[in-house]
Design an enzyme around this catalytic site. Structure first.
Site, short mmCIF file in Angstrom:
data_model
loop_
_atom_site.label_atom_id
_atom_site.label_comp_id
_atom_site.label_asym_id
_atom_site.label_seq_id
_atom_site.Cartn_x
_atom_site.Cartn_y
_atom_site.Cartn_z
N GLU A 250 0.84 -1.19 0.00
CA GLU A 250 0.00 0.00 0.00
C GLU A 250 0.87 1.24 0.00
O GLU A 250 1.52 1.57 1.01
CB GLU A 250 -0.92 0.03 1.22
CG GLU A 250 -1.81 1.26 1.20
CD GLU A 250 -2.87 1.29 2.28
OE1 GLU A 250 -3.05 0.27 2.96
OE2 GLU A 250 -3.52 2.33 2.42
N LYS A 382 -8.07 -14.89 16.39
CA LYS A 382 -8.34 -14.48 15.00
C LYS A 382 -9.81 -14.14 14.76
O LYS A 382 -10.34 -14.39 13.70
CB LYS A 382 -7.86 -15.57 14.03
CG LYS A 382 -6.37 -15.82 14.19
CD LYS A 382 -5.85 -17.01 13.47
CE LYS A 382 -4.40 -17.25 13.85
NZ LYS A 382 -3.81 -18.43 13.32
N ASP A 458 1.90 -13.98 12.90
CA ASP A 458 0.76 -14.61 12.23
C ASP A 458 -0.16 -13.51 11.72
O ASP A 458 -0.82 -12.82 12.51
CB ASP A 458 0.02 -15.49 13.25
CG ASP A 458 -1.06 -16.32 12.61
OD1 ASP A 458 -1.55 -15.92 11.53
OD2 ASP A 458 -1.44 -17.36 13.18
N HIS A 556 -2.47 10.29 -1.73
CA HIS A 556 -2.69 8.95 -2.26
C HIS A 556 -2.63 8.94 -3.77
O HIS A 556 -2.11 8.01 -4.37
CB HIS A 556 -4.06 8.42 -1.79
CG HIS A 556 -3.96 7.63 -0.54
ND1 HIS A 556 -3.70 8.21 0.67
CD2 HIS A 556 -4.07 6.30 -0.32
CE1 HIS A 556 -3.66 7.27 1.60
NE2 HIS A 556 -3.88 6.10 1.02
#
Ligand code: ADP
Length: 621
Positions: A250, A382, A458, A556
């Site tokens: 990104e 998660k 993770d 951006h």
């Protein structure tokens, strides 16, 4: 799990709370150790009994020598001698009964892959591959597969790929058959191309040590995806400077975080505090009735039983230390949330081992207890949950900084009142309107994900690790800005899992937290959690400033918009749709016709949904 089926029984010694003698049973496949029955760690118990044995023997020998000298009959025993004989006998029985069995068992367990009891006694990263660095051959001897009468490895790569494609050779067995992880990955990659009729050109094979991955990080490997790593910093945190590695695709993200770091450093730095450090695991068990389920809850939560549970739990690892366990009930089901410190490891494996041991013990106390799952989702791993948000999971960190008024103006190009107002309306009220669960921030997940990928964490744990409350208040008479991030569930480790891979280890090294901390186990992982929180703080400062000063879309467009020609004209329309869908993931469905050009009056919300191929929509957070 029903007790009594396929189990063997043996006696358990007294538990340290002066408690009871139990007969416990174990599933054969649970690979029990005789030492599990001991109230103290086996090493310590062995030492105590050895000292007793040799002291008693020494005392008796001296006594007998004296008796021989003084011609006293040997069978005339005084109290001391009787006691010494009893101690000698008892320790002798122990030493052959427990030490002996345990010694033998270490050999048995070595041959059993994934043994829960022995695994912790090997160093992290020392797996079947590490002990045979150049080999993918499993330790259990096996007969090589034949293809047209010849061992697989003697065929050409193209023939083996063809055999995999035809289903003659299972793809998953290539590493073991070929004894060469890179060759196996290359052949599998070719087979995948053949099966799918699509090229995998661009997915590199070279540059990765596949033997380090097998059995640890990934299966059915066909290559590796490249993600650029940028650095933000120096990040001045608690008086030290860090250069923070961030793996991301990104655009703007690293630059923006870097600007936040600059604002922090020029304002005197950030400081952090770790308020809690405990990984959690919550198995779920079931009883016939809620009344019996409640009996387990009372037992587990009884302070008198905690020592017993922690001894059984802690025995599974040198680093796992049980901190707390409590239960919630759902009808006749009980969810037990165990919390433990896990040294420098993120700790999921470690805590699961400890919990498994405790469950085995609880089965002996509650034979009608039925284990439904070692994870009952109350852990909660998660998933975005209130339990993690309120109680924390992993490291709970608060990081703060006071940004000087002139830094806010010069570096961040905005003002303190504008930031405070925006934070209230966006991060607090806006997230409340959205019904957020721990999402009271601008883009914590962006920074957490980038640092996690760079450092071998993770990535799926970004879900709860990025739960974050960003606060902004005007201080010092309204001139300066106090900003803080409160992150209750940062789940990180510096040992185990993906942290041992060379590139991830290099990024950990850059932060000075690679591997286990030899002096203070757990200090490296804790430091990494602080850095994650501080990097989030920097990210929040910068993005919020961009929003407050309305420069976000402009930046951006400059940095996050590909200027490359993305679509070779020869590609099929299907490939074009797939590529567009991939690049504009959250904005454009691959099956949609190209959207209309963006209207100048579109809101940012509409931008996210109405991008065009000529003006790709921008990600705002
Ligand atoms: P996780 O529980 O995060 O999945 P693993 O259990 O796979 O991690 O890896 C941790 C391993 O590293 C364990 O075998 C443990 O004994 C070993 N280890 C060595 N030093 C440390 C340390 N300082 N902190 C935690 N674990 C350590």
């Amino acid at each position: 799990m029903k007790s009594g089926e396929g189990m063997k029984s043996y006696a358990v010694q007294t538990v340290p709370n002066g408690g009871h003698r139990n007969s416990t049973s174990r599933k054969l496949e649970g690979k029990p150790l005789a030492s599990d029955a001991l109230p103290l760690p086996v090493g310590l118990t062995n030492k105590i009994f050895m000292v007793l044995f040799f002291s008693a023997s020494y005392y008796l020998m001296r006594r007998w020598r004296e008796k021989i000298r003084t011609s006293t009959p040997l069978h005339m025993l005084n109290l001391g001698e009787i006691a010494a004989i009893i101690v000698q006998l008892a320790s002798f029985i122990y030493l052959i009964g427990f030490f002996g069995i345990d010694y033998v068992q270490t050999f048995i367990n070595k041959s059993v892959d994934g043994s829960w009891d022995s695994e912790d006694y090997r160093e992290a990263g020392v797996n079947c591959q590490a002990s045979q660095p150049d080999s993918c051959t499993p330790s259990i001897p096996r007969t090589p597969a034949l293809l047209k009468g010849k061992p697989l490895k003697e065929h050409s790569d193209e023939d083996i790929s063809e055999a995999v494609r035809n289903g003659e050779t299972p793809s998953y067995s290539l590493e073991a058959e070929l004894d060469d992880c890179e060759r196996a990955a290359s052949i599998r990659k070719r087979a995948v191309e053949l099966v799918n009729g699509r090229s995998l050109e661009g997915l590199p094979l070279e540059g990765m040590d596949y033997s380090k991955i097998l059995g640890q990080c990934c299966e059915m490997v066909i290559g590796h995806v490249q993600i650029p790593v940028g650095v933000a910093g120096p990040l001045l945190l608690d008086g030290f400077e860090y250069t923070v590695p961030m793996a991301t695709t990104e655009g703007c993200l690293v630059a923006s975080t870097n600007r936040g770091c600059k604002a922090i450093a020029q304002s005197g730095g950030a400081s952090s505090v770790v308020t809690r450090d405990g990984m959690t695991r919550a198995p779920v068990v079931r009883f016939q009735t809620a009344k019996r389920a409640a009996a387990l809850k009372y037992f587990v939560e009884d302070a008198n039983n905690f020592e017993t549970l922690s001894v059984i739990f802690n025995r599974t690892s040198r680093f796992a230390r049980l901190q707390d366990v409590y239960c919630v009930m759902a009808g006749r089901n009980v969810y037990m949330r165990f919390s433990a410190s896990t040294g420098d490891a993120m700790g999921m494996n470690m805590i699961s081992k400890g919990v498994q041991n405790v469950l085995t013990y609880l089965e002996s106390v509650f034979p009608d207890m039925e284990l439904i799952s070692i994870s009952g989702n109350f852990c909660a791993d998660k998933k975005a949950t209130a339990v993690n948000w309120i109680e924390g999971r992993g490291k709970s960190v608060v990081c703060e900084a006071i940004l000087k008024e002139d830094i806010v103006r010069k570096v961040l190009k905005t003002s303190v009142p504008a930031l405070v107002e925006l934070n209230t309306i966006k991060n607090l009220a806006g997230s409340a309107v959205a019904g957020a669960l721990g999402g009271f921030n601008a883009h914590a997940a962006n920074i957490v994900a980038a640092v996690y990928i760079a450092t071998g964490q993770d990535p799926a744990q970004v879900v709860e690790s990025s739960q974050c409350l960003t606060m902004m208040e005007a201080v010092n008479g309204g001139r300066d800005l106090h900003i803080s991030v409160t992150m209750p569930s940062i789940e990180v480790g510096t040992i185990g899992g993906g942290t041992q891979l060379p590139s991830q280890a290099a990024c950990l090294n850059l932060l000075g937290v690679r591997g286990a901390n030899a002096d203070m186990p757990g200090a490296n992982a804790e430091q990494l959690a602080r850095v994650v929180a501080a990097a989030v703080l920097a990210g929040e400062i910068s993005l919020m400033s961009a929003l407050a000063s309305n420069t976000l879309v402009k930046s951006h467009l400059k940095y996050n918009r590909s200027s490359q020609n993305l679509l070779p004209s020869s590609q099929s329309s299907q490939n074009i749709a797939a590529l567009t869908g991939g690049l504009l993931s959250q904005n454009v469905s691959a099956n949609q016709t190209p959207p209309l050009p963006r209207s100048s009056s579109s809101s940012s919300f509409r931008h996210r949904r109405t991008g065009s191929s000529s003006s790709p929509p921008q990600r705002l957070d």
